[in-house]
Each structure stands twice: as C-alpha cells, then as structure tokens.
Design a protein around this motif. Structure first.
Motif, PDB file in Angstrom:
ATOM      1  N   LEU A 101      39.937  70.612  19.941  1.00 31.56           N
ATOM      2  CA  LEU A 101      39.681  71.640  18.940  1.00 31.56           C
ATOM      3  C   LEU A 101      38.251  72.164  19.035  1.00 31.56           C
ATOM      4  CD1 LEU A 101      41.513  70.075  15.853  1.00 31.56           C
ATOM      5  CD2 LEU A 101      42.247  72.054  17.191  1.00 31.56           C
ATOM      6  N   LYS A 102      37.309  71.259  19.251  1.00 30.24           N
ATOM      7  CA  LYS A 102      35.915  71.669  19.382  1.00 30.24           C
ATOM      8  C   LYS A 102      35.703  72.540  20.617  1.00 30.24           C
ATOM      9  CE  LYS A 102      34.109  67.561  17.019  1.00 30.24           C
ATOM     10  NZ  LYS A 102      33.363  66.280  17.179  1.00 30.24           N
ATOM     11  N   TRP A 103      36.340  72.150  21.717  1.00 35.30           N
ATOM     12  CA  TRP A 103      36.192  72.939  22.942  1.00 35.30           C
ATOM     13  C   TRP A 103      36.883  74.290  22.833  1.00 35.30           C
ATOM     14  CZ3 TRP A 103      33.340  72.910  27.249  1.00 35.30           C
ATOM     15  CH2 TRP A 103      32.572  71.776  27.508  1.00 35.30           C
ATOM     16  N   LEU A 104      38.010  74.337  22.141  1.00 33.41           N
ATOM     17  CA  LEU A 104      38.667  75.625  21.919  1.00 33.41           C
ATOM     18  C   LEU A 104      37.757  76.580  21.155  1.00 33.41           C
ATOM     19  CD1 LEU A 104      42.315  74.537  21.017  1.00 33.41           C
ATOM     20  CD2 LEU A 104      41.613  75.903  22.989  1.00 33.41           C
ATOM     21  N   ASP A 105      37.066  76.052  20.159  1.00 39.80           N
ATOM     22  CA  ASP A 105      36.146  76.880  19.387  1.00 39.80           C
ATOM     23  C   ASP A 105      34.969  77.333  20.252  1.00 39.80           C
ATOM     24  OD1 ASP A 105      35.031  77.950  16.805  1.00 39.80           O
ATOM     25  OD2 ASP A 105      33.479  76.460  17.230  1.00 39.80           O
TER      26      ASP A 105
END
Length: 523
Positions: A101-105
């Motif tokens: 999720l952090k990398w997607l953001d």
C-alpha cells in the motif's frame, strides 16, 4: 567484443562447458547440474523464429514441462540452484500488504516523494521492495519509465531491424548460459530466450559504438524476470549509461578503474585484507570483474541479489562497492582466515568460493548498511585513481558520461514531466457494482417481455395502470442499486481485517494501480 579469458562468461566460441566451469559460474550448481547443462550450443537463429517450444532443445524441455518439474522455488529456479533459503527473511503477510500500500502511494505520486521525501524512499528500498511491485519500482527508480515515455516507439523500431551479424551470433551463443536453471530461460527458443535476444539486439542497435558485452546478458535477464521486454530494454539502457557507464565498452577501462577504487577503499574497511592482497599482488580485476559487471547477479543467493538490486537502483554504485568490501572483509579480514591463503592462487580461489553464511540475506544487508562509504568517498577516490591512470596509461580510450549515484541524481539531471510518470492501465478490472448491474439487466428485460404479453392478452386494461407498473419497477430497481452500492467487499482483505477499506484508500482509489502490467504481469 572484448575478449576476457579469465572467466567462463567469456567463452563465446560456442563450445560446450564442462562441469567445473558451470559450477564456478552458477552458485549451488554441482557437477550433476552442470552435466545437464552441457547441451549442444549450435547457432540456430532466433531472429523471427517460428519454432514451437516443443521443438526447442533444452535441459528440461519446454516451458510448460519446466513449470511442472515439481521442484521450482518461489523465484522460478528449478531445484533452487541459486537460492540458499537458510538466511532468507520471511515477511509476514500483514507487513507485506502494508508495504504494498505504501509503495502504491509512492508510485502514484513519484515526483513528490522523490523531491520531498527521498530519504523515506531510500529507507523503504533498504527494507526491500514488495515482490509484486519490484519491477515497476525499478523502472521508476532508474528513470527507465521516463526514458520509455520520452522515446515512444523506439524499441519497436529497433526490434524490427535485423541487427549486426557479428553481435547477433555472439548473443545467440550466450542465450543458453543466462540462468539455465530458471524456468523462464530453461527452454531453448522459449519466450525468455527470445525476449533476451530482442533486448540485447536492440541495445547493440541503440549503441552501435558500444555493441554487446557478455556481462550485459545476465543484467538483461534479471530485468526480464520482473518486466516486459521493452521495459527491460530501457532498464538496461539506464544501467549502462547512468549507473555503470563505461563498464561494457571496449578495453574495460571503467571496470579497471573501479577495481583500483575498491582496493583503495578496502584499506579503510579491513587493513588486514588490504595488506594481504597487496602483498601477493592480487589484481582487483581477477576477483571483482564479475561481481561488478553483473551486479552480483551470478554470485549471491537470489534473495540477496534482489535486496542488493533494490538498494542499487535507489542509491547507485556505492551499494555494489559496499557489497564487495563486505565480502572481502569477511573472507580475508583476519589472520586466521589467511592461514589457508599462502599465495596469489589460493587467495583468488578463496574469493571465488565465498562462504554461504556471508552471502545470506539478513547478514549481508545488515553489514552493507554498516559500511561507512559514501558517494563522495567514491568520487574522491575516482579522481585520484584517474590521475594515476593518466600518468601510467595516458588518456582514457572510451570517455564515458559521468556516473549518476542513484535515483535522486538521475531525476535531478533529467527532471521528468508529470505526463512521463503517468500510470496507464492496460487491464480494466470490473468492480462488483458493475457486475451486479449487469446481472440485473436480463431480469428486468425478462419482466418487460412478460408485461408486453399481458398487454396483448388483456387489452381491456388501461394504459394508466401500465405506466404505474413501469414506474414502480424503476423505483424498485433504483432501490436495489442503492442497497448493492452501500458496501463493496474488499477482494484483497486479510482474514483479520476489522472492516473493509474506505473508498479513498490507495487500493480502492485507482484500478490502474492493480491492473497495470508493470505491476502484476511479471511478478
């Protein structure tokens, strides 16, 4: 093509390798494995080949056969030939999902993260990029994504050209040697080898002055394991031009210079190893050439390779120097270890047979992060060694562009536009709401057919009653749609998730994050 007889990598004459050579190149491959790899290396052309996978010769047969071989690890290696699981770090699914999720953001707002929170990006690369996003993250870190967008159609143009025969023959002979125990490259003439051929051929046309060097093949192969051919091509371009400029040019002057830099920096990390190598006049080129030119892809267990590459794309060549310094310190850093190395030959053999505990993911990454070597240290030593080179050898034959130390330097040198970083979805996933509405449509049509039949049989009914029925049906269908859209279950939720994701979370916010082939095709 530059001949370098010190390594089995350089056997471009099409001969059959023996067991010792294969065992020296592929960590974990014994004589039995090497014997399986000793296949005929005829120069059958792959240019525009129409051979089916079943017709291609291979140690294990076709791709489909290799997939069912029964002993393929999670990285795709048959028999775990380049994988030592003893020191591999297992990440809990909950933690992995949070990182995704952090990398997607970050990838959605890449320019902002790199400008304002680059240290956070660096920290997350050091922790390891989630496997599902690794290929896409490498593209953004290296600037290959921007390069691709700014040169649309270039790869297709190069791919359509025949290529220089002198390079094509060598490339064809090298295809079988790139990770022969990986399911993607195990089949002769399979999709993996064909894509590898396309990428390497395109590079020789893109940089005809540089041509092809055999150490580029494993670099391109690693990229192909994580992304399509076009993306892998631009990733290779960035590595050759930004991260390791001059490494693959004729004369190998850049790699010789970096060998001297490595040896000079070793004095600060391990004086014992430094004195021993100097005493026995062990030239750095004898042990570090394959390390650096292949970015340790043919040296370390695969879990360690991926972690090193994650940091390499973010921080640049200093990561490669740090890994080399750690290995030299661990193998030659004490008098007790040097008892078995009484001369030059014994020392080189020891460095070619690295002890597994020093290459394990947990140990190696921890040690690499502790090495006090910065970009400034490398550049300072580079200027010193370059001055000495000019005094002894004269001017460099191949003048390479300046080296970029990581993602931040690359982005600052060529600032991308927002359009270059835009994510273009290639697969549109239908939401549960759309599926629900599509299933409801036939039912309403069926009911409307019934009402038309009733009209014919009962002509005495008033038209006002028919209108009322239609209005009531529309109201009911609207109510059904509203109730179905109140809560959409999260198809990616974990068992212990207390509630479904909110509408504005990264996973629900954008279909393109989950649908792009840059993320979910080459995992």
């Amino acid at each position: 093509m530059v001949e370098r007889s010190a390594s089995p990598l350089d056997a471009a004459d099409g001969r059959t390798w023996n067991a010792t050579e294969w065992a020296s190149v592929i960590p974990g491959a014994g004589a039995g494995d090497a014997g399986m790899a000793d296949t005929d290396r005829g120069s059958g052309s792959l240019r525009g080949t129409s051979e089916s996978l079943a017709d291609g010769e291979s140690s294990f047969g076709s791709d489909s056969e290799s997939n069912g071989f029964g002993n393929t690890d999670k990285y795709g290696f048959i028999g775990g030939s380049q994988q030592n699981a003893d020191g591999e770090q297992e990440i809990p699914p909950e933690v992995l999902r949070q990182r995704e999720l952090k990398w997607l953001d970050m990838l959605k707002n890449w320019d902002k993260w790199m400008l304002r929170r680059q240290k956070k990006v660096k920290l997350r690369c050091q922790k390891g990029i989630p496997p599902s996003l690794r290929g896409r993250a490498w593209l953004y870190l290296s600037g290959a994504k921007v390069k691709k967008e700014q040169n649309k159609g270039k790869f297709e143009e190069l791919d359509a050209q025949p290529g220089d025969p002198k390079w094509m023959d060598i490339i064809e002979k090298d295809l079988h040697r790139q990770f022969p125990f990986h399911e993607m490259f195990v089949a002769r003439g399979g999709h993996g080898q064909q894509d590898l051929y396309r990428v390497l051929k395109a590079y020789t046309l893109y940089r005809p002055d540089e041509g092809y060097c055999q150490a580029q093949a494993p670099i391109a192969a690693v990229l192909l394991m994580h992304m399509p051919a076009e993306d892998a091509f631009w990733g290779l371009v960035q590595i050759c031009e930004k991260y390791l400029p001059g490494y693959y040019s004729a004369g190998l002057e850049a790699i010789q210079l970096d060998g001297e830099i490595l040896f000079a920096l070793l004095r600060r990390i391990s004086a014992v190893a430094y004195r021993h190598l100097g005493k026995h006049e062990v030239n750095p080129v004898l042990y570090m050439t394959e390390w650096f030119m292949c970015a340790f892809s043919r040296t370390l267990p695969w879990a360690s390779v991926l972690r090193v590459w994650d940091m390499f794309f973010c921080e640049g060549v200093k990561v490669i120097f740090r890994v080399g310094l750690v290995l030299l310190k661990c193998m030659l850093g004490s008098q007790e270890k040097l008892k078995e190395c009484q001369g030059q030959y014994e020392t080189i053999e020891r460095l070619r047979a690295l002890e597994p505990q020093y290459m394990q993911e947990g140990f190696l990454i921890h040690e690499v992060l502790e090495v006090p070597i910065t970009e400034r240290d490398i550049e300072k030593e580079h200027n010193t060694q370059l001055k000495r080179w000019k005094e002894t050898h004269g001017e460099l034959t191949c003048k390479s562009p300046p080296r970029m130390h990581g993602a931040k330097a690359i982005m600052e040198s060529e600032p991308p536009s927002h359009q270059d970083l835009r994510q273009v979805p290639t697969i549109i996933m239908a939401s549960p709401l759309q599926l629900d509405s599509s299933t409801q449509q036939p039912k309403t049509e069926h009911k409307e057919d019934k009402t038309s039949e009733d009209k014919k049989s009962n002509g005495d009914k008033k038209s006002k009653e028919d209108k009322k029925q239609k209005l009531s049906k529309k109201k009911n269908s609207m109510k059904n749609k509203k109730t179905s859209s109140k809560e959409i279950p999260n198809p990616y939720a974990l068992p212990n998730d207390p509630k479904p994701l909110l509408k504005d979370s990264p996973l629900q916010e954008s279909n393109q994050s989950l649908s792009s082939t840059e993320q979910d095709t080459y995992l």
